[in-house]
Design a protein around this motif. Structure first.
Motif, PDB file in Angstrom:
ATOM      1  N   UNK A 174       1.417 -16.018 -10.935  1.00 42.16           N
ATOM      2  CA  UNK A 174       0.352 -15.157 -10.449  1.00 42.16           C
ATOM      3  C   UNK A 174       0.811 -14.299  -9.286  1.00 42.16           C
ATOM      4  N   UNK A 175       0.025 -13.286  -9.034  1.00 42.69           N
ATOM      5  CA  UNK A 175       0.364 -12.378  -7.943  1.00 42.69           C
ATOM      6  C   UNK A 175      -0.610 -12.507  -6.800  1.00 42.69           C
ATOM      7  N   UNK A 176      -0.388 -11.677  -5.819  1.00 42.24           N
ATOM      8  CA  UNK A 176      -1.239 -11.724  -4.644  1.00 42.24           C
ATOM      9  C   UNK A 176      -1.332 -10.337  -4.024  1.00 42.24           C
ATOM     10  N   UNK A 203      -1.725  -2.421   2.568  1.00 43.35           N
ATOM     11  CA  UNK A 203      -1.983  -3.290   1.431  1.00 43.35           C
ATOM     12  C   UNK A 203      -0.714  -3.381   0.578  1.00 43.35           C
ATOM     13  N   UNK A 204      -0.335  -4.610   0.249  1.00 43.76           N
ATOM     14  CA  UNK A 204       0.828  -4.849  -0.600  1.00 43.76           C
ATOM     15  C   UNK A 204       0.406  -5.698  -1.791  1.00 43.76           C
ATOM     16  N   UNK A 205       0.922  -5.365  -3.001  1.00 45.41           N
ATOM     17  CA  UNK A 205       0.646  -6.206  -4.165  1.00 45.41           C
ATOM     18  C   UNK A 205       1.963  -6.507  -4.886  1.00 45.41           C
ATOM     19  N   UNK A 206       2.058  -7.736  -5.384  1.00 34.13           N
ATOM     20  CA  UNK A 206       3.264  -8.120  -6.130  1.00 34.13           C
ATOM     21  C   UNK A 206       2.960  -8.378  -7.607  1.00 34.13           C
ATOM     22  N   UNK A 207       1.854  -7.789  -8.081  1.00 37.16           N
ATOM     23  CA  UNK A 207       1.520  -7.882  -9.506  1.00 37.16           C
ATOM     24  C   UNK A 207       2.335  -6.878 -10.334  1.00 37.16           C
ATOM     25  N   UNK A 243      -7.568  -3.295  -3.682  1.00 34.36           N
ATOM     26  CA  UNK A 243      -7.522  -3.934  -5.000  1.00 34.36           C
ATOM     27  C   UNK A 243      -6.463  -3.267  -5.855  1.00 34.36           C
ATOM     28  N   UNK A 244      -6.046  -3.960  -6.901  1.00 32.28           N
ATOM     29  CA  UNK A 244      -5.109  -3.362  -7.856  1.00 32.28           C
ATOM     30  C   UNK A 244      -5.482  -3.784  -9.266  1.00 32.28           C
ATOM     31  N   UNK A 245      -5.048  -2.981 -10.245  1.00 28.59           N
ATOM     32  CA  UNK A 245      -5.205  -3.339 -11.653  1.00 28.59           C
ATOM     33  C   UNK A 245      -4.011  -2.794 -12.420  1.00 28.59           C
TER      34      UNK A 245
END
Lengths: 115, 111
Positions: free
Chosen positions: A1-3, A23-27, A92-94
């Motif tokens: 999973x990501x965060x 904001x950082x995402x690793x998805x 948020x991310x998608x």
């Protein structure tokens, strides 16, 4: 999973100051969003980005700038902080299109306090 | 007013009761998603219903969609105190990535 990691968790600034939220995402998601949530109210879209270096305005973009220099990061700048915009800012991310049924994944939020 | 500008609707019920929350949206959408936001956290998706579906179930959750009236509902059966949260519906404007969240319902489930 990501965060999704939002920094800072609390951002305190003076009226008129320029303040930046990160904001950082690793998805490895393509699309990222910034929403503002006022106390006891819903979420309002400020900016979103469908890919690196893309920026799209939401309904609440006035008074804000955004930057998507890397796929994994999306920053939001309050250009001149005002006391009436103290709120929680949610990133948020998608994967790509919400319309295709993709889920939005949210960070825990950054609270803006203007003194 | 725009979505997100109104105060949250508030509902308070006893554990074990069933509850239904409603959402009306303004523009065509291919998908309605329901999110739950617990105190101090970001929203998390609960259930998704597509425009060609009238009903979707997931555990204790049931979502409905009426595209003719542009409305959706989320029902929770046998509520638990841990269901206490704010519930939002989300739609996409014209099937793009411009996503809007409804005004939200603050649900309190008393043990």
């Amino acid at each position: 999973g990501g965060i999704i990691t939002q920094t800072p968790k609390f951002l305190i600034g003076q009226e008129g100051q320029k303040l930046t939220l990160k904001c950082q995402q690793n998805f490895n998601h393509d699309t990222m969003y910034w929403y503002r949530q006022d106390s006891g109210k819903g979420l309002r879209l400020i900016y979103y980005s469908i890919t690196e270096n893309d920026l799209q305005k939401g309904d609440l973009s006035e008074g804000y700038d955004a930057s998507r220099e890397k796929k994994s990061s999306f920053s939001l700048t309050v250009t001149s902080a005002q006391k009436n915009e103290m709120a929680v800012f949610l990133c948020a991310s998608s994967i790509d299109s919400f319309g295709a049924g993709n889920t939005l994944y949210f960070g825990e939020g950054s609270r803006l306090i203007v003194v | 007013s725009q979505w997100g500008e109104e105060n949250l609707q508030a509902l308070s019920i006893q554990e074990g009761e069933d509850v239904t929350m409603n959402c009306s949206y303004k523009t065509y959408t291919t998908v309605v998603q329901w999110y739950r936001q617990k105190s101090g956290k970001g929203p998390a998706q609960l259930i998704l219903i597509r425009s060609n579906e009238r009903e979707k179930r997931s555990g204790r959750l049931r979502a409905t969609l009426d595209t003719s009236s542009q409305s959706s509902s989320l029902s929770i059966t046998g509520t638990l105190a841990t269901d206490t949260a704010v519930y939002f519906c989300a739609t996409a404007q014209n099937s793009n990535n411009r996503i809007f969240f409804g005004d939200g319902t603050q649900l309190v489930v008393k043990p």
